[in-house]
Scaffold this active site. Structure first.
Site, PDB file in Angstrom:
ATOM      1  CG  HIS A 182     -32.607 -25.259 -25.266  1.00  0.00           C
ATOM      2  ND1 HIS A 182     -32.733 -25.203 -23.905  1.00  0.00           N
ATOM      3  CD2 HIS A 182     -32.469 -26.576 -25.581  1.00  0.00           C
ATOM      4  CE1 HIS A 182     -32.665 -26.431 -23.397  1.00  0.00           C
ATOM      5  NE2 HIS A 182     -32.509 -27.287 -24.393  1.00  0.00           N
ATOM      6  CB  ALA A 183     -32.693 -23.457 -31.913  1.00  0.00           C
ATOM      7  NE  ARG A 184     -38.311 -23.273 -27.199  1.00  0.00           N
ATOM      8  CZ  ARG A 184     -39.309 -24.126 -27.004  1.00  0.00           C
ATOM      9  NH1 ARG A 184     -40.211 -24.327 -27.949  1.00  0.00           N
ATOM     10  NH2 ARG A 184     -39.405 -24.782 -25.873  1.00  0.00           N
ATOM     11  CD  GLU A 185     -33.736 -21.629 -24.336  1.00  0.00           C
ATOM     12  OE1 GLU A 185     -32.566 -21.546 -23.926  1.00  0.00           O
ATOM     13  OE2 GLU A 185     -34.496 -22.558 -24.022  1.00  0.00           O
ATOM     14  NE  ARG A 240     -36.115 -28.188 -25.093  1.00  0.00           N
ATOM     15  CZ  ARG A 240     -35.822 -27.676 -23.894  1.00  0.00           C
ATOM     16  NH1 ARG A 240     -36.027 -26.391 -23.668  1.00  0.00           N
ATOM     17  NH2 ARG A 240     -35.341 -28.423 -22.937  1.00  0.00           N
ATOM     18  NE  ARG A 258     -34.445 -32.364 -20.104  1.00  0.00           N
ATOM     19  CZ  ARG A 258     -34.372 -31.031 -20.039  1.00  0.00           C
ATOM     20  NH1 ARG A 258     -33.225 -30.420 -20.303  1.00  0.00           N
ATOM     21  NH2 ARG A 258     -35.424 -30.315 -19.693  1.00  0.00           N
ATOM     22  CG  HIS A 310     -30.713 -22.524 -21.060  1.00  0.00           C
ATOM     23  ND1 HIS A 310     -31.216 -23.545 -21.808  1.00  0.00           N
ATOM     24  CD2 HIS A 310     -29.480 -22.944 -20.654  1.00  0.00           C
ATOM     25  CE1 HIS A 310     -30.353 -24.541 -21.862  1.00  0.00           C
ATOM     26  NE2 HIS A 310     -29.280 -24.203 -21.169  1.00  0.00           N
ATOM     27  CB  SER A 311     -34.304 -17.010 -22.386  1.00  0.00           C
ATOM     28  OG  SER A 311     -34.828 -17.348 -23.663  1.00  0.00           O
ATOM     29  CE1 TYR A 312     -41.609 -17.700 -20.554  1.00  0.00           C
ATOM     30  CE2 TYR A 312     -40.807 -18.654 -22.585  1.00  0.00           C
ATOM     31  CZ  TYR A 312     -41.828 -18.466 -21.664  1.00  0.00           C
ATOM     32  OH  TYR A 312     -43.049 -19.057 -21.873  1.00  0.00           O
ATOM     33  CE1 TYR A 362     -37.093 -28.573 -16.614  1.00  0.00           C
ATOM     34  CE2 TYR A 362     -39.185 -27.397 -16.513  1.00  0.00           C
ATOM     35  CZ  TYR A 362     -37.961 -27.627 -17.110  1.00  0.00           C
ATOM     36  OH  TYR A 362     -37.591 -26.881 -18.205  1.00  0.00           O
ATOM     37  CD  GLU A 384     -34.077 -21.329 -18.092  1.00  0.00           C
ATOM     38  OE1 GLU A 384     -34.459 -20.629 -19.064  1.00  0.00           O
ATOM     39  OE2 GLU A 384     -34.040 -22.565 -18.108  1.00  0.00           O
TER      40      GLU A 384
HETATM   41  N1  ARG Z   1     -35.009 -24.905 -19.049  1.00  0.00           N
HETATM   42  C1  ARG Z   1     -33.802 -25.688 -18.970  1.00  0.00           C
HETATM   43  C2  ARG Z   1     -33.994 -27.001 -19.695  1.00  0.00           C
HETATM   44  O1  ARG Z   1     -35.092 -27.511 -19.714  1.00  0.00           O
HETATM   45  C3  ARG Z   1     -33.441 -25.899 -17.540  1.00  0.00           C
HETATM   46  C4  ARG Z   1     -32.096 -26.412 -17.358  1.00  0.00           C
HETATM   47  C5  ARG Z   1     -31.736 -26.623 -15.921  1.00  0.00           C
HETATM   48  N2  ARG Z   1     -30.533 -27.411 -15.813  1.00  0.00           N
HETATM   49  C6  ARG Z   1     -30.456 -28.679 -16.150  1.00  0.00           C
HETATM   50  N3  ARG Z   1     -29.353 -29.298 -16.014  1.00  0.00           N
HETATM   51  N4  ARG Z   1     -31.463 -29.353 -16.593  1.00  0.00           N
HETATM   52  O2  ARG Z   1     -33.083 -27.507 -20.278  1.00  0.00           O
HETATM   53 ZN    ZN Z   2     -33.088 -23.566 -22.739  1.00  0.00          ZN
END
Ligand code: ARG
Ligand code: ZN
Length: 422
Positions: A182-185, A240, A258, A310-312, A362, A384
């Protein structure tokens, strides 16, 4: 008020900014906790209709009553947004009154700026600098570090993974770490650089890292999403996704986390290219995710441990994120993250949540950790890093060392446990 503000800013009257007046001329981060369903709906609207950027939760669909929302509000939308909130009696707290200053601080520290006294690894670096660093690192360590071209990005930038091989025992196991999905992290690529530097500096000095590197090769991909990262340096600090164009929409970018083939695009991801959690046209549609998946598929016999940074929000997560049920070695994974979190608490007095992704934050299908796990890499984690929202994605450079040392401790604990088990 607005006219006065512009005047004061023009005249460089700092005091007004520091006292919080004139906030409208500055990008801000607001923390808002909706109390009713009506307020939830309004916030969903604000975060989609106005030129804002949602920091937390990742997508408006997760906004719910009594849960903190962190919202980046650019100066030009500030008045409108605050008016709206006020009219609906929604209170907010200003987390950062002057995000511009922080953004500037993070970029100013680049390269050989004499104003910066901190070291290379305690600063954020532009993509060009990171490519230079990759070059230098391989050049300076010809026997132990190799750059492997694992693919290229949508905009045709090379994806280099560094292979650290400190000891030439045969049949060594391996671990993989990727940063900057993710770019902004920004703390994430900073961690990858930190980790490589630490490994090269403290092999044979620190017992833990020596034990790990004696028994494992380490593949480190410092920036998995170079197009997005570049874009956060030049155009939009809050970006992102990657930067791929869609055939059916003017909206740009796929959420690379995703885009993997793990319950792809079920609940927790979206087919809408305009969302931050767009899953792409099909699994591995993006060159960045495909490159990583191809590499891991062809190295799955040696790679025992997969880590993605990742963050945060300070969490140590493991599969599954794409389904609610427990992984087959859930209790092992839980124990490892628990021990890592305990050590962080003990040494750094900082709290990290830990657990399976879907239950801890989530449902988020199509993530790289779940995919690696399903491929057969039984130890797969998403870290994270700092913080909890005080600075969010704009973690000041002065905090890089603490954030990276905490994460490094977690990597050490988990890698040691993996070595014991395999
Ligand atoms: N903040 C991350 C995201 O939204 C959480 C990743 C957790 N792991 C996962 N496989 N989704 O991508
Ligand atoms: Zn991320």
């Amino acid at each position: 008020m607005t006219v006065l503000c512009f005047f004061l800013v023009f005249m460089n009257v700092d005091l007004f900014l520091k006292t919080g007046h004139c906030a409208e001329t500055r990008d801000q981060i607001l923390s808002i906790t909706p109390k009713t369903q009506e307020q939830v709906d309004l916030l969903k609207n604000v975060s989609t209709q106005y030129e804002t950027s949602l920091w937390q939760p990742v997508s408006p669909q997760y906004i719910r009553e009594e849960a903190q929302v962190h919202l980046f509000v650019p100066a030009n939308s500030s008045e409108t947004v605050k008016d709206l909130l006020q009219r609906h009696a929604i209170t907010h707290e200003v987390l950062l009154a002057n995000a511009n200053e922080l953004v500037e601080m993070q970029m100013r520290n680049d390269s050989t700026d004499p104003r910066s006294s901190s070291t290379f690894y305690e600063r954020y670096h532009s993509l060009e600098d990171i490519y230079d660093w990759i070059n230098r690192t391989t050049h300076d360590n010809p026997n132990t570090v190799k750059a492997i071209l694992v693919g290229s990005s949508y905009e045709k930038r090379p994806l280099y993974a560094l292979k650290l091989s400190l000891n030439d025992r045969p049949n060594k196991k391996a671990m993989w770490i990727d940063c900057g999905i993710h770019a902004r992290e920004w703390i994430s690529p900073a961690f990858c650089l930190w980790f490589v530097h630490y490994s090269l500096s403290f092999y044979k000095q620190n017992a833990d890292i020596t034990h790990i590197l004696d028994n494992m090769d380490v593949y480190v991909l410092p920036v998995m999403n170079p197009d997005g990262y570049k874009y956060t340096w030049t155009t939009n600090r809050m970006w992102r996704k990657n930067r791929s164009l869609s055939k059916r929409s003017a909206c740009i970018g796929v959420d690379l986390n995703r885009n993997f083939d793990a319950n792809w695009c079920t609940e927790g991801a979206s087919h809408d290219p305009c969302t931050e959690i767009y899953c792409g046209a099909f699994p591995e549609s993006e060159p960045e995710s495909q490159a990583v998946a191809d590499f891991l598929r062809s190295h799955k016999d040696s790679v025992q441990l997969y880590l993605t940074i990742h963050s945060y929000s300070q969490m140590l997560l493991f599969p599954y994120s794409c389904r609610l049920d427990e992984a087959e070695n859930h209790s092992d994974l839980l124990e490892m993250t628990q021990e890592a979190a305990q050590q962080i608490k003990r040494y750094y007095r900082n709290i990290y949540k830990h657990g399976a992704g879907a239950k801890t934050i989530y449902l988020a299908p199509g993530g790289s950790d779940d995919w690696a796990y399903i491929l057969g890499i039984k130890y797969a984690f998403t870290f994270e890093l700092q913080d909890l929202g005080r600075y969010g994605f704009l973690l000041p450079p002065s905090r890089i060392s603490r954030a990276c040392n905490e994460a490094l401790l977690a990597v050490k604990v988990i890698a040691q446990r993996v070595l014991e088990k395999t």
